[in-house]
Design a protein around this motif. Structure first.
Motif, PDB file in Angstrom:
ATOM      1  N   ASP A 251     -15.420   3.469  27.831  1.00  0.00           N
ATOM      2  CA  ASP A 251     -16.029   4.790  27.597  1.00  0.00           C
ATOM      3  C   ASP A 251     -15.464   5.429  26.333  1.00  0.00           C
ATOM      4  O   ASP A 251     -16.182   6.109  25.587  1.00  0.00           O
ATOM      5  N   MET A 252     -14.174   5.211  26.091  1.00  0.00           N
ATOM      6  CA  MET A 252     -13.543   5.771  24.895  1.00  0.00           C
ATOM      7  C   MET A 252     -14.163   5.175  23.631  1.00  0.00           C
ATOM      8  O   MET A 252     -14.444   5.895  22.657  1.00  0.00           O
ATOM      9  N   ILE A 253     -14.385   3.860  23.646  1.00  0.00           N
ATOM     10  CA  ILE A 253     -14.994   3.206  22.475  1.00  0.00           C
ATOM     11  C   ILE A 253     -16.434   3.693  22.295  1.00  0.00           C
ATOM     12  O   ILE A 253     -16.902   3.867  21.161  1.00  0.00           O
ATOM     13  N   ASN A 254     -17.131   3.945  23.396  1.00  0.00           N
ATOM     14  CA  ASN A 254     -18.478   4.535  23.298  1.00  0.00           C
ATOM     15  C   ASN A 254     -18.412   5.899  22.622  1.00  0.00           C
ATOM     16  O   ASN A 254     -19.243   6.237  21.775  1.00  0.00           O
TER      17      ASN A 254
ATOM     18  N   ASP B  88     -20.061   7.173  19.175  1.00  0.00           N
ATOM     19  CA  ASP B  88     -20.900   8.378  19.129  1.00  0.00           C
ATOM     20  C   ASP B  88     -20.343   9.420  18.164  1.00  0.00           C
ATOM     21  O   ASP B  88     -20.964  10.459  17.937  1.00  0.00           O
ATOM     22  N   LYS B  89     -19.122   9.149  17.630  1.00  0.00           N
ATOM     23  CA  LYS B  89     -18.404  10.122  16.807  1.00  0.00           C
ATOM     24  C   LYS B  89     -18.146  11.406  17.596  1.00  0.00           C
ATOM     25  O   LYS B  89     -18.130  12.514  17.051  1.00  0.00           O
TER      26      LYS B  89
ATOM     27  N   ALA C  18     -13.517  11.322  23.188  1.00  0.00           N
ATOM     28  CA  ALA C  18     -12.586  10.206  23.019  1.00  0.00           C
ATOM     29  C   ALA C  18     -11.147  10.648  23.282  1.00  0.00           C
ATOM     30  O   ALA C  18     -10.390   9.966  23.982  1.00  0.00           O
ATOM     31  N   LEU C  19     -10.781  11.806  22.748  1.00  0.00           N
ATOM     32  CA  LEU C  19      -9.420  12.302  22.942  1.00  0.00           C
ATOM     33  C   LEU C  19      -9.182  12.749  24.381  1.00  0.00           C
ATOM     34  O   LEU C  19      -8.091  12.542  24.929  1.00  0.00           O
TER      35      LEU C  19
ATOM     36  N   CYS D  92      -8.640   9.529  16.372  1.00  0.00           N
ATOM     37  CA  CYS D  92      -9.222  10.567  15.508  1.00  0.00           C
ATOM     38  C   CYS D  92      -9.912   9.957  14.283  1.00  0.00           C
ATOM     39  O   CYS D  92     -10.995  10.384  13.882  1.00  0.00           O
ATOM     40  N   LYS D  93      -9.262   8.949  13.695  1.00  0.00           N
ATOM     41  CA  LYS D  93      -9.796   8.327  12.479  1.00  0.00           C
ATOM     42  C   LYS D  93     -11.173   7.712  12.718  1.00  0.00           C
ATOM     43  O   LYS D  93     -12.092   7.887  11.909  1.00  0.00           O
ATOM     44  N   TYR D  94     -11.319   6.997  13.842  1.00  0.00           N
ATOM     45  CA  TYR D  94     -12.573   6.279  14.056  1.00  0.00           C
ATOM     46  C   TYR D  94     -13.623   7.066  14.823  1.00  0.00           C
ATOM     47  O   TYR D  94     -14.781   6.640  14.922  1.00  0.00           O
ATOM     48  N   SER D  95     -13.233   8.258  15.329  1.00  0.00           N
ATOM     49  CA  SER D  95     -14.238   9.098  16.018  1.00  0.00           C
ATOM     50  C   SER D  95     -14.649  10.280  15.155  1.00  0.00           C
ATOM     51  O   SER D  95     -15.451  11.115  15.568  1.00  0.00           O
ATOM     52  N   ARG D  96     -14.093  10.335  13.932  1.00  0.00           N
ATOM     53  CA  ARG D  96     -14.409  11.461  13.029  1.00  0.00           C
ATOM     54  C   ARG D  96     -15.862  11.383  12.576  1.00  0.00           C
ATOM     55  O   ARG D  96     -16.346  10.318  12.170  1.00  0.00           O
ATOM     56  N   ASN D  97     -16.550  12.507  12.648  1.00  0.00           N
ATOM     57  CA  ASN D  97     -17.939  12.577  12.172  1.00  0.00           C
ATOM     58  C   ASN D  97     -17.900  12.971  10.706  1.00  0.00           C
ATOM     59  O   ASN D  97     -17.639  14.113  10.353  1.00  0.00           O
ATOM     60  N   GLU D  98     -18.190  11.994   9.833  1.00  0.00           N
ATOM     61  CA  GLU D  98     -18.069  12.220   8.398  1.00  0.00           C
ATOM     62  C   GLU D  98     -19.107  13.215   7.862  1.00  0.00           C
ATOM     63  O   GLU D  98     -18.961  13.764   6.782  1.00  0.00           O
TER      64      GLU D  98
END
Length: 329
Positions: free
Chosen positions: A208-211, A215-216, A221-222, A321-327
Motif C-alpha cells: 500500500d505504501m508503494i501504491n 500516486d504521489k 505513504a508517510l 518523501c523523495k519518491y512520493s513528492r509531487n513535482e
C-alpha cells in the motif's frame, strides 16, 4: 506426506526421518504426528528434543546408544541443526549402525541435497519435503475448515482473504480461528468480516505504501510508515521490505516485457500466482529507470545508517518523501 501418514496408520516406522521445506506449519504438524505415534503419551524419559546449531552430534550419538527406559523406543527430535548444509558428516557415518530401539526425527528448513547426511538419510530412512502450498491447495484447506463449522465464503472473498493473510499456513490458521469466533452464529464469512478482524501483514502495508508513492500521495505513504513504527516494526526492516518490493516490481516489469506468462513470472520470482496480477499493475505505474533508481536509493539509505551518517527513522522517511513528492506542486 502420504507415506508418513501410511507409516503412522500401519504402525510401520522408519528409524530415521527428515522433515524439511519452507512450510513451517506442515513441518510442525508432521513432526508432532510422528512423535505422538512413536512414543507413549507422558513418556518423558524416552522423548528428547534438541534445537539449534549448538546441538552436539556427540551428545546425540551418546543418547542414541542408550537403551530406552522401560520402553521399546527412544525418540530424539533434532530441529534446525544445520547439519544438512554443513557439519553433518559424523552423523552420516553413525546412522547406518543406529540401534534398533532409537528413532531420529530431523526437522530442517533448508537442506543441501548433495550433502553426505542427506544422502545417508535418503538411503536409510524416509524424507518428506514440505514446500509452500499453492493457491488451490490453500483454498481447499480453508474450505475444509469452514465446512466443519458449517460456513460458506464466496470465491471473491476467499481471494481477498488470501491476499490479506498471505500464504503461510500457520498465519492463515490463526486468522481463521479469529474469523470463526468473530462470525459465530453467521452462515457466511464476508469481505467486511475479513477487513474487520484479520491482521494486515506488514508486506501488505508496504504494498500500500508503494501504491501511495506511485500516486504521489506523500501523506498516505508517510502515515503508513508511521503506523508501522507504532507497531514496533524496526525502520531497517521496513527499508529492507521497501527495497524487496521495488526489486520484485522491477523483476515483474522486465519479465512481462519479455513476454513471460503470469505462471512463469510466479515461478521465477517466487510470488504466488494469485498476486502476480497485482504486482503487474503496480509495476506498470513505474518506469524501469524509476525502479532501478529507487533500488539504488534503498541501498544508499541502508549505507547511510550503517556508517552513522543518518539515523534509521529519518533515513527511511527521507526516502519515502523523495519518491512520493509531487513535482507538479
Amino acid at each position: 506426506m502420504q507415506k508418513l501418514l501410511q507409516d503412522i496408520k500401519n504402525k510401520e516406522y522408519s528409524q530415521i526421518y527428515l522433515l524439511h521445506g519452507e512450510e513451517a506449519y506442515l513441518r510442525k504438524q508432521y513432526r508432532d504426528k510422528l512423535k505422538e505415534a512413536l512414543i507413549a503419551d507422558g513418556d518423558t524419559m524416552n522423548n528428547h528434543y534438541y534445537e539449534g546449531k549448538d546441538t552436539k552430534i556427540e551428545e546425540i550419538i551418546d543418547l542414541a546408544e542408550t537403551l530406552p527406559f522401560f520402553s521399546e523406543k527412544r525418540v530424539i527430535v533434532i530441529e534446525n541443526s544445520g547439519w544438512f548444509q554443513k557439519g553433518g558428516d559424523k552423523m552420516a557415518e553413525y546412522l547406518p549402525g543406529i540401534p534398533e530401539t532409537t528413532y531420529l526425527i530431523f526437522v530442517e528448513t533448508q537442506v543441501d541435497k548433495r550433502s553426505k547426511l542427506y544422502k545417508t538419510v535418503k538411503n536409510k530412512g524416509r524424507i518428506a519435503e514440505f514446500s509452500r502450498q499453492d493457491e488451490q491447495m490453500l483454498k481447499r484447506w480453508i474450505l475444509g475448515m469452514l465446512k466443519k463449522e458449517g460456513k460458506n465464503i464466496t470465491a471473491a472473498d476467499m481471494q481477498f482473504l488470501l491476499e490479506r493473510t498471505g500464504t503461510e499456513m500457520a498465519h492463515i490458521k490463526t486468522e481463521m480461528e479469529k474469523l470463526l469466533c468473530y462470525t459465530m452464529g453467521k452462515a457466511e464469512i464476508t469481505r467486511e468480516d475479513i477487513e474487520e478482524i484479520c491482521t494486515k501483514r506488514v508486506q501488505n502495508q508496504i504494498f500500500d505504501m508503494i501504491n501511495a508513492i506511485a500516486d504521489k500521495n506523500q501523506k498516505r505513504a508517510l502515515d503508513l510508515y508511521y503506523d508501522l513504527l507504532t507497531l514496533k516494526e524496526p525502520p531497517m526492516r521496513i527499508l529492507a521490505l521497501i527495497g524487496r518490493q521495488f526489486n520484485l516490481l522491477l523483476q515483474v516489469k522486465e519479465l512481462r516485457k519479455k513476454g513471460y506468462s503470469p505462471q512463469s513470472i510466479s515461478e521465477k520470482t517466487g510470488l504466488h500466482g494469485f498476486i502476480v496480477g497485482k504486482y503487474e499493475k503496480q509495476a506498470a505505474r513505474f518506469k524501469t529507470a524509476e525502479l532501478r533508481e529507487a533500488l539504488e536509493a534503498c541501498v544508499e539509505a541502508d549505507e547511510n545508517v550503517k556508517t552513522g551518517k543518518m539515523n534509521d527513522v529519518m533515513s527511511v522517511e527521507i526516502l519515502i518523501c523523495k519518491y512520493s513528492r509531487n513535482e507538479k506542486r
